[in-house]
Design an enzyme around this catalytic site. Structure first.
Site, PDB file in Angstrom:
ATOM      1  N   GLY A  50       0.829  -1.209   0.000  1.00  0.00           N
ATOM      2  CA  GLY A  50       0.000   0.000   0.000  1.00  0.00           C
ATOM      3  C   GLY A  50       0.861   1.256   0.000  1.00  0.00           C
ATOM      4  O   GLY A  50       0.484   2.302  -0.546  1.00  0.00           O
ATOM      5  N   ASN A  51       2.078   1.131   0.586  1.00  0.00           N
ATOM      6  CA  ASN A  51       2.952   2.300   0.674  1.00  0.00           C
ATOM      7  C   ASN A  51       3.647   2.617  -0.654  1.00  0.00           C
ATOM      8  O   ASN A  51       4.363   3.603  -0.766  1.00  0.00           O
ATOM      9  CB  ASN A  51       3.968   2.101   1.797  1.00  0.00           C
ATOM     10  CG  ASN A  51       4.613   0.753   1.713  1.00  0.00           C
ATOM     11  OD1 ASN A  51       4.020  -0.259   2.056  1.00  0.00           O
ATOM     12  ND2 ASN A  51       5.795   0.716   1.204  1.00  0.00           N
ATOM     13  N   LYS A  59      -7.034  -7.102   9.774  1.00  0.00           N
ATOM     14  CA  LYS A  59      -6.417  -6.363   8.660  1.00  0.00           C
ATOM     15  C   LYS A  59      -6.538  -4.851   8.882  1.00  0.00           C
ATOM     16  O   LYS A  59      -7.648  -4.307   8.880  1.00  0.00           O
ATOM     17  CB  LYS A  59      -7.134  -6.775   7.368  1.00  0.00           C
ATOM     18  CG  LYS A  59      -6.756  -6.001   6.146  1.00  0.00           C
ATOM     19  CD  LYS A  59      -5.482  -6.501   5.567  1.00  0.00           C
ATOM     20  CE  LYS A  59      -4.940  -5.545   4.534  1.00  0.00           C
ATOM     21  NZ  LYS A  59      -3.516  -5.685   4.339  1.00  0.00           N
ATOM     22  N   LYS A  94      -3.128  -8.998   0.470  1.00  0.00           N
ATOM     23  CA  LYS A  94      -2.642  -9.093  -0.916  1.00  0.00           C
ATOM     24  C   LYS A  94      -1.429 -10.015  -1.056  1.00  0.00           C
ATOM     25  O   LYS A  94      -1.190 -10.559  -2.130  1.00  0.00           O
ATOM     26  CB  LYS A  94      -2.354  -7.712  -1.495  1.00  0.00           C
ATOM     27  CG  LYS A  94      -1.199  -6.960  -0.870  1.00  0.00           C
ATOM     28  CD  LYS A  94       0.015  -6.971  -1.719  1.00  0.00           C
ATOM     29  CE  LYS A  94       1.172  -6.208  -1.130  1.00  0.00           C
ATOM     30  NZ  LYS A  94       1.449  -6.265   0.287  1.00  0.00           N
ATOM     31  N   LYS A 143       3.441 -11.811   4.698  1.00  0.00           N
ATOM     32  CA  LYS A 143       4.478 -11.817   3.650  1.00  0.00           C
ATOM     33  C   LYS A 143       5.330 -13.084   3.768  1.00  0.00           C
ATOM     34  O   LYS A 143       5.652 -13.730   2.767  1.00  0.00           O
ATOM     35  CB  LYS A 143       5.389 -10.589   3.771  1.00  0.00           C
ATOM     36  CG  LYS A 143       4.655  -9.283   3.502  1.00  0.00           C
ATOM     37  CD  LYS A 143       5.617  -8.107   3.539  1.00  0.00           C
ATOM     38  CE  LYS A 143       4.864  -6.811   3.749  1.00  0.00           C
ATOM     39  NZ  LYS A 143       3.753  -6.579   2.831  1.00  0.00           N
TER      40      LYS A 143
HETATM   41  P1  ADP Z   1       2.669  -3.369   2.891  1.00  0.00           P
HETATM   42  O1  ADP Z   1       1.759  -2.207   2.713  1.00  0.00           O
HETATM   43  O2  ADP Z   1       3.852  -3.326   1.997  1.00  0.00           O
HETATM   44  O3  ADP Z   1       1.972  -4.710   2.881  1.00  0.00           O
HETATM   45  P2  ADP Z   1       2.918  -3.648   5.778  1.00  0.00           P
HETATM   46  O4  ADP Z   1       2.835  -2.418   6.635  1.00  0.00           O
HETATM   47  O5  ADP Z   1       1.752  -4.569   5.755  1.00  0.00           O
HETATM   48  O6  ADP Z   1       3.339  -3.146   4.339  1.00  0.00           O
HETATM   49  O7  ADP Z   1       4.209  -4.512   6.209  1.00  0.00           O
HETATM   50  C1  ADP Z   1       5.483  -3.921   6.242  1.00  0.00           C
HETATM   51  C2  ADP Z   1       5.799  -3.474   7.669  1.00  0.00           C
HETATM   52  O8  ADP Z   1       6.043  -4.629   8.490  1.00  0.00           O
HETATM   53  C3  ADP Z   1       7.069  -2.659   7.813  1.00  0.00           C
HETATM   54  O9  ADP Z   1       6.841  -1.294   7.634  1.00  0.00           O
HETATM   55  C4  ADP Z   1       7.527  -2.969   9.250  1.00  0.00           C
HETATM   56  O10 ADP Z   1       7.245  -1.899  10.102  1.00  0.00           O
HETATM   57  C5  ADP Z   1       6.667  -4.146   9.678  1.00  0.00           C
HETATM   58  N1  ADP Z   1       7.359  -5.259  10.309  1.00  0.00           N
HETATM   59  C6  ADP Z   1       6.869  -5.940  11.366  1.00  0.00           C
HETATM   60  N2  ADP Z   1       7.691  -6.916  11.738  1.00  0.00           N
HETATM   61  C7  ADP Z   1       8.735  -6.899  10.887  1.00  0.00           C
HETATM   62  C8  ADP Z   1       9.911  -7.702  10.765  1.00  0.00           C
HETATM   63  N3  ADP Z   1      10.134  -8.738  11.566  1.00  0.00           N
HETATM   64  N4  ADP Z   1      10.798  -7.409   9.788  1.00  0.00           N
HETATM   65  C9  ADP Z   1      10.565  -6.359   8.961  1.00  0.00           C
HETATM   66  N5  ADP Z   1       9.457  -5.569   9.024  1.00  0.00           N
HETATM   67  C10 ADP Z   1       8.543  -5.830   9.977  1.00  0.00           C
HETATM   68 MG    MG Z   2       0.461  -5.357   4.244  1.00  0.00          MG
END
Ligand code: ADP
Ligand code: MG
Length: 313
Positions: free
Chosen positions: A16-17, A134, A213, A275
């Site tokens: 989303g970012n 979510k 997603k 992820k």
């Molecule tokens: P997207 O919109 O790309 O799906 P998300 O916000 O859902 O992004 O997931 C990415 C975020 O996950 C990062 O910004 C980070 O703050 C967070 N995060 C949580 N735990 C971890 C981890 N173990 N390693 C890396 N990032 C992490």
């Molecule tokens: Mg996400």
């Protein structure tokens, strides 16, 4: 059209970012500007590879939901319709940014690309309907979260509204998507995790939820037989002991090692956990490699020199 015969099918999932960065209000100008970073790289990659793009919609769908609730003059739209709207709006924005990126590369014949409105089947008995996880929409203050009539959670970005996120079972348009890829199209699909539907005989009913997603991308990657799965987000990769002085950024990791880190609780639900689960599912089912990387390092990740790379061994 690609200059040489395509070598691999890459499935690139944009977070989303990719559109709205931390701390931004999310104006359309900002979203178009942010999209240039991944699309310029994808344009270059498309010269040598078949490309499928999936994307999130957390901020956008949450904003649309808020807009519904701010106005009583017209009927409110349910979440499934808002997910469909974000597929259209974000698909359009990716297409137009990609078109500009291809022109900048000197590709003057219009590269064929297409956005596919995608349904994704979920199980109506999925326990996720009882436990919303979510995060969607803007970051709330602690006081706003406490006053919210909707469920909220503290996420890495702050307090946010949460909705149900059932597991994706299958992408309804998988055959059409595969055909379009084989015809040379860059396909944008499964936006916002796909429109969540349950199956009733031959028909589908939309449900109130937002599918993750990353998880749907893993399902799609299997169904269309992608070679490589790239998850592009706002961190350089996955880390253990994230956000602590002991943080270790993971580089090349086997499925077995990653399963251990997952079991040890290094990845929170709703953000990094899906992820990791998606990457593991992809490699376990025969995909060559899954990479979690930052939006500005997609090309490096495909080259094998950035991100957290997960392989069978
Ligand atoms: P997207 O919109 O790309 O799906 P998300 O916000 O859902 O992004 O997931 C990415 C975020 O996950 C990062 O910004 C980070 O703050 C967070 N995060 C949580 N735990 C971890 C981890 N173990 N390693 C890396 N990032 C992490
Ligand atoms: Mg996400």
């Amino acid at each position: 059209m690609p200059t040489s015969s395509p070598s691999e099918t890459l499935l690139i999932a944009l977070g989303g970012n990719a559109l709205i960065r931390k701390g931004q209000a999310g104006t359309i100008r900002e979203q178009f500007a942010n999209l240039k970073i991944p699309t310029r790289q994808i344009a270059r990659l498309s010269r040598r590879n078949r490309i499928i793009i999936t994307h999130g919609n957390g901020p956008q769908v949450g904003n649309l939901l808020l807009q519904q609730e701010c106005c009583d003059a017209v009927p409110r739209l349910p979440l499934e319709i808002l997910v469909a709207q974000t597929q259209g709006q974000i698909g359009y924005m990716i297409e137009s940014t990609l078109d500009t990126a291809l022109m900048e590369l000197g590709v003057h014949s219009r590269q064929p690309f297409i956005t596919v409105i995608s349904y994704v089947v979920v199980n109506e008995k999925d326990p996720a309907f009882e436990n919303p996880t979510k995060p969607i929409g803007p970051v709330l203050t602690e006081a706003q979260a406490a006053d919210s009539p909707f469920p909220t959670r503290l996420t890495a970005k702050g307090y946010r509204r949460v909705v149900a996120s059932p597991r994706p079972v299958t992408v309804v348009e998988k055959r059409e998507i595969r055909k379009l890829i084989d015809m040379g199209f860059i396909v944008i699909c499964c936006g916002g995790g796909g429109i969540p539907v349950t199956r009733e005989g031959r028909s589908f009913n939309g449900v109130d939820a937002v599918i993750d997603k990353d998880l749907v991308s893993a399902v799609l990657a299997k169904e269309i037989r992608a070679d490589r799965f790239i998850i592009a987000t706002d961190v350089p990769g996955a880390a253990i002991h994230f956000n602590t002085p002991q943080q270790i950024d993971l580089q090349a990791v086997t499925v077995e090692e990653m399963e251990t880190h997952l079991r040890d609780g290094h990845f929170p639900p709703g953000t990094m956990q899906p992820k990791i689960e998606a990457a593991l599912a992809f490699v376990r089912q025969g995909g060559k490699e899954a990479v979690i990387t930052s939006l500005d390092a997609i090309e490096d990740a495909v080259r094998g020199c950035a991100g957290t790379r997960i392989t069978a061994e």
